[in-house]
Design a protein around this motif. Structure first.
Motif, PDB file in Angstrom:
ATOM      1  N   LEU A   1      -3.291  -0.199  -0.578  1.00 37.94           N
ATOM      2  CA  LEU A   1      -4.088  -0.753   0.526  1.00 37.94           C
ATOM      3  C   LEU A   1      -5.241  -1.775   0.293  1.00 37.94           C
ATOM      4  O   LEU A   1      -5.534  -2.726   1.128  1.00 37.94           O
TER       5      LEU A   1
ATOM      6  N   THR B   1      -4.679  -5.484   1.119  1.00 37.37           N
ATOM      7  CA  THR B   1      -4.532  -5.327   2.658  1.00 37.37           C
ATOM      8  C   THR B   1      -5.891  -5.674   3.139  1.00 37.37           C
ATOM      9  O   THR B   1      -6.295  -6.031   4.038  1.00 37.37           O
TER      10      THR B   1
ATOM     11  N   ARG C   1       3.183  -3.773  -3.867  1.00 40.75           N
ATOM     12  CA  ARG C   1       2.880  -2.969  -2.684  1.00 40.75           C
ATOM     13  C   ARG C   1       4.242  -2.129  -2.398  1.00 40.75           C
ATOM     14  O   ARG C   1       4.118  -0.894  -2.132  1.00 40.75           O
ATOM     15  N   ASP C   2       5.372  -2.870  -2.019  1.00 42.83           N
ATOM     16  CA  ASP C   2       6.484  -2.343  -1.448  1.00 42.83           C
ATOM     17  C   ASP C   2       6.975  -1.324  -2.350  1.00 42.83           C
ATOM     18  O   ASP C   2       7.465  -0.415  -1.881  1.00 42.83           O
TER      19      ASP C   2
ATOM     20  N   ALA D   1      -5.135   3.723   6.001  1.00 44.07           N
ATOM     21  CA  ALA D   1      -4.142   2.957   6.043  1.00 44.07           C
ATOM     22  C   ALA D   1      -3.748   2.377   7.452  1.00 44.07           C
ATOM     23  O   ALA D   1      -3.619   1.186   7.751  1.00 44.07           O
TER      24      ALA D   1
ATOM     25  N   ALA E   1      -1.801  -0.777   7.824  1.00 43.44           N
ATOM     26  CA  ALA E   1      -0.523  -0.412   6.859  1.00 43.44           C
ATOM     27  C   ALA E   1       0.025   0.658   7.729  1.00 43.44           C
ATOM     28  O   ALA E   1      -0.218   1.742   7.337  1.00 43.44           O
ATOM     29  N   ASP E   2       0.963   0.612   8.618  1.00 47.41           N
ATOM     30  CA  ASP E   2       1.450   1.583   9.461  1.00 47.41           C
ATOM     31  C   ASP E   2       2.578   1.933   8.859  1.00 47.41           C
ATOM     32  O   ASP E   2       3.320   2.991   9.672  1.00 47.41           O
ATOM     33  N   ASN E   3       3.096   1.933   7.774  1.00 47.45           N
ATOM     34  CA  ASN E   3       4.219   2.282   7.375  1.00 47.45           C
ATOM     35  C   ASN E   3       4.283   3.311   5.996  1.00 47.45           C
ATOM     36  O   ASN E   3       5.055   3.568   5.622  1.00 47.45           O
TER      37      ASN E   3
END
Lengths: 231, 231
Positions: free
Chosen positions: B115, B118, B150-151, B193, B198-200
């Motif tokens: 996070l 972001t 991140r991913d 989040a 960061a909604d995933n």
């Protein structure tokens, strides 16, 4: 009469199953005496409730068969309501579920690859082939690889214990001032390691030793006096 | 009057601190109204209780200054005893400590590197240099490396959530039939989040969505209606 079927090693007095230890401690917490009966994997047909029941612990409480440690804990809480509570009421029970979930999904999987190669030679000879193949499949590694990787696992096992350290810096037991089933669930894992001779899960400097020693002392040293595998 | 100092972004309505969300939810649980006051890192001297208090949340309850989310929760539980309990009694409180300990020592550290990159551009310009250098030091990685990785972090973050899934398969909330402060502590991380966009964190198929949706619905959609960063 209460009977508890427990996994035993080749030595029938060697009892190391973490789930059986939860029940052993819970029975002592309730002040209930039980006859513990050694059981090996090859005796599946002899387990009360077989073939439905395939695993220990199995409790036979005055004829009623109860299997699976958490179900046994709730059975004891319900049937032996006059003894000290195992959860301290509904809110304690609800929150303890997370501790049980963490123990089963994080702590047991962290310890299993470390302990399994140590357990294999302690089992009854008739159990070893089954144990070797089932655990190699479950852990997706050969017994040789598991044995070779043991030392390398200690630091990540110890890191896994951080939430216990944080909590037990606040209070003597996970249940608060007195131990509850949450303590027994977690402690069962330490007793699993101790009984098979893996006594280095906790470094001597680990702050968790205070709690661990208290758990070993409970009920006149029930866990401390349990037979341990010879190194 | 109750005032709650909360970390805000450049947009003063953007409030994403996981620890502030714990308190926001706890206040709503108690049915208490509070004035929330946006605060930025560069305003350290303006925080009630400064220079001793360096971080939010800080609660000012009719003149009494209380800092640190857990201390605030216990303050609310004690001072607002007529409202619904935040812990469900001493045993709930003791066991909830482990959930708080796990959240702080496992969940927050799992989410922070995901996070932080972001969050940086959402902060007040005067906060960015401080945030960048302090978080790079804490996470031992440059902001560029954090952004690039991140991913790759999502699968291990999702694996970290397993004990929540196991528990919430048994019961609707960590506190049982109703949410407690344990739910708010964990949920604060999800709201952290969500609010920064960061909604995933939860896959759409994740069984935790049921609990997450219930948490967003509480108190007339308090968390669901909170401002979210534009993507």
């Amino acid at each position: 009469m209460i009977e508890l079927y427990e996994l035993a090693g080749q030595d029938p007095d060697l009892r190391f199953s973490p789930y059986c230890w939860r029940v052993r401690m819970a029975l002592a917490h309730k002040g209930e005496e039980a006859v513990t009966i050694p059981w090996r994997f090859y005796e599946k047909a002899k387990l009360p409730g077989a073939p439905h029941n395939q695993r220990v612990p199995v409790l036979v409480d005055h004829g009623e068969i109860v299997s699976e440690s958490t179900a046994i804990a709730f059975h004891l809480e319900e049937e032996y309501g006059t003894g000290p509570s195992l959860f301290g009421g509904p809110s304690g029970e609800a929150h303890a579920r997370f501790i049980l979930g963490w123990t089963d999904s994080v702590l047991v999987p962290a310890l299993a690859p470390f302990l399994v190669p140590t357990i294999l030679p302690l089992l009854h000879p008739k159990d070893r082939a089954y144990f070797k193949s089932s655990r190699e499949a479950r852990l997706n590694a050969s017994m040789t690889d598991l044995a070779d990787s043991r030392d390398g696992r200690l630091s990540s096992i110890r890191a896994t214990l951080t939430p216990l350290r944080v909590t037990l810096a606040h209070q003597p037991f996970l249940g608060g001032d007195e131990p509850t089933y949450a303590d027994y669930a977690v402690f069962g894992c330490f007793q699993w390691a101790r009984c098979v001779g893996a006594d280095n899960v906790l470094d001597t400097q680990d702050t968790l030793n205070l709690w661990h020693d208290s758990m070993l002392d409970l009920f006149d040293g029930l866990a401390r006096s349990a037979p341990v595998a010879n190194p």
